[in-house]
Design a protein around this motif. Structure first.
Motif, short mmCIF file in Angstrom:
data_model
loop_
_atom_site.label_atom_id
_atom_site.label_comp_id
_atom_site.label_asym_id
_atom_site.label_seq_id
_atom_site.Cartn_x
_atom_site.Cartn_y
_atom_site.Cartn_z
N GLN A 200 0.85 -1.19 0.00
CA GLN A 200 0.00 0.00 0.00
C GLN A 200 0.89 1.24 0.00
O GLN A 200 2.05 1.21 0.41
CB GLN A 200 -0.89 -0.01 1.24
CG GLN A 200 -1.93 1.10 1.31
CD GLN A 200 -2.78 1.01 2.57
OE1 GLN A 200 -2.54 0.15 3.43
NE2 GLN A 200 -3.75 1.88 2.69
N ALA A 201 0.33 2.36 -0.44
CA ALA A 201 1.07 3.62 -0.46
C ALA A 201 1.47 4.04 0.95
O ALA A 201 0.73 3.79 1.92
CB ALA A 201 0.23 4.73 -1.10
N VAL A 202 2.63 4.68 1.06
CA VAL A 202 3.06 5.28 2.31
C VAL A 202 3.33 6.76 2.07
O VAL A 202 3.61 7.19 0.95
CB VAL A 202 4.32 4.60 2.90
CG1 VAL A 202 4.04 3.15 3.23
CG2 VAL A 202 5.51 4.73 1.96
N ARG A 203 3.25 7.51 3.16
CA ARG A 203 3.42 8.96 3.07
C ARG A 203 4.19 9.43 4.29
O ARG A 203 4.01 8.93 5.40
CB ARG A 203 2.06 9.63 3.01
CG ARG A 203 2.06 11.13 3.19
CD ARG A 203 0.66 11.70 3.05
NE ARG A 203 0.59 13.09 3.46
CZ ARG A 203 -0.44 13.88 3.27
NH1 ARG A 203 -1.52 13.42 2.67
NH2 ARG A 203 -0.41 15.14 3.68
N CYS A 204 5.04 10.43 4.08
CA CYS A 204 5.80 11.00 5.18
C CYS A 204 6.03 12.47 4.89
O CYS A 204 6.21 12.88 3.74
CB CYS A 204 7.15 10.28 5.31
SG CYS A 204 8.22 10.97 6.60
#
Length: 292
Positions: A200-204
Motif C-alpha cells: 500500500q502507499a506510504v506517506r511521510c
C-alpha cells in the motif's frame, strides 16, 4: 531502494528500452488494462502475508500507510507477477499531459505499465492502467560519483482507450526548481510487496538537508523500503487537490540511500537544477537525450 538499472541489470527480467527508445506502436494502454485482468488480480493477492487477512499494519517509524493520491503510482514489468512493482512514479505537468517522472535507475523498458493510485487486489484500478511509451534517462547517470546527481527519468504514456491523456484523468504535480537545502517535503511512495506485505502507499512529511559532496538532498523518514525509488518529493502539497510542487524524486547516490540498517530510514534526491529541465525538454519534444 535500488530497483533496476538501465545499463547494469540486477535480474534477467530487467527490461530494455530506456534512454529514449520507443516501441513499434503495438503496446497500448488498452492492452495494459487487459493484462491487468481477473487472473492477474487474483495472483496479486496470493501469499500476501499476514496483512492480507488482518488488514494493513502501520510501518514502524514515521512513514504511514494511507489511501494514496491519483498522481502517484507504481511501475510494473508487464509479463511478471503484478505484485512485483519495482519503482514509484508520478505524473508531472507537460504540454501534452502524458508525462511521468521517476528515478533514473528504475528501468521502464518494453511492455511496462504505470498504475496510478494502485490498490492491491482490486480488479478495476481507480485511475486505470497506462502503457509506458518512451523513456528518457540522462546517459551520464551512474550509481555513484557525480553521475548519481542525474538519477532522474521521464517517461511518456499512451492515451487510454477513450483517447484521454493521463493528466486529464489524474491531474499532475508541477516540476519546479529545488528552492534550497532546507525544505518541508511530503514524500509518497509504494514499497515493494516483498518489503512491506501491506502493499500500500506510504506517506511521510520531513525536513530536507544537503547531502555532503553531491547536488542532492537527504531526509530521514523510516519506511521507505525497496520499491519507493522514484517517489516524488513535494512542497506546497494541497490536501484538496492532492498535488504539489515537485522538487525531487527519491534516488541519487547508491540508488537513493545508504546501505545497511539505515537504508529504509535515510533517503536521497537529486536537486532539480538545469540538468533535469534539459531532460524534461528532451522528453516533451521527443528527443533522444545526448550529453557531452
Amino acid at each position: 531502494m535500488l530497483a533496476g538499472l538501465y545499463v547494469v541489470t540486477l535480474a534477467a527480467a530487467v527490461p530494455r528500452g530506456a534512454g529514449g527508445h520507443g516501441r513499434d506502436g503495438t503496446w497500448s494502454s488498452a492492452e495494459a488494462r487487459r493484462f491487468w485482468g481477473p487472473s492477474r488480480m487474483a495472483a496479486s493477492t496470493d501469499d500476501a502475508g499476514p496483512d492480507a487477512a488482518g488488514g494493513p499494519q502501520s510501518i514502524t517509524g514515521s512513514a504511514r500507510h494511507f489511501e494514496g493520491v491519483p498522481t502517484v503510482g507504481v511501475l510494473f514489468y508487464v509479463g511478471e507477477d503484478m505484485r512485483d512493482h519495482h519503482c514509484t512514479a508520478s505524473v508531472v505537468h507537460s504540454p501534452k499531459g502524458n508525462l511521468l517522472i521517476s528515478a533514473g535507475h528504475c528501468g521502464f523498458g518494453d511492455d511496462a505499465a504505470f498504475v496510478p493510485d494502485y490498490r492491491r487486489g482490486e480488479r478495476k484500478q481507480p485511475y486505470g492502467v497506462w502503457a509506458i511509451d518512451r523513456t528518457f534517462v540522462d546517459p551520464r547517470r551512474e550509481d555513484y560519483g557525480d553521475g548519481s546527481d542525474l538519477d532522474f527519468a521521464f517517461a511518456t504514456v499512451r492515451p487510454d482507450g477513450r483517447g484521454r491523456q493521463i493528466e486529464r484523468v489524474t491531474g499532475a504535480n508541477r516540476l519546479v526548481r529545488t528552492p534550497g537545502e532546507v525544505n518541508r517535503v511530503t514524500v509518497i511512495g509504494y514499497p515493494s510487496a516483498d518489503s512491506d506485505p501491506a502493499d500500500q502507499a506510504v506517506r511521510c512529511t520531513a525536513m530536507t538537508s544537503r547531502l555532503e559532496g553531491h547536488r542532492q538532498l537527504t531526509m530521514r523518514c523510516d519506511g521507505f523500503f525497496s520499491g519507493t525509488s522514484g517517489s516524488p518529493w513535494l512542497i506546497h502539497f494541497d490536501e484538496k487537490t492532492r498535488t504539489g510542487d515537485l522538487i525531487g524524486v527519491l534516488g541519487g547516490l547508491n540508488g537513493g540511500g545508504p546501505d545497511g540498517d539505515e537504508s529504509d530510514k535515510i533517503s536521497y534526491s537529486p536537486l532539480n537544477d538545469d540538468e533535469i529541465f534539459r531532460l524534461y525538454l528532451d522528453a516533451i519534444n521527443g528527443r533522444e537525450p545526448k550529453r557531452a
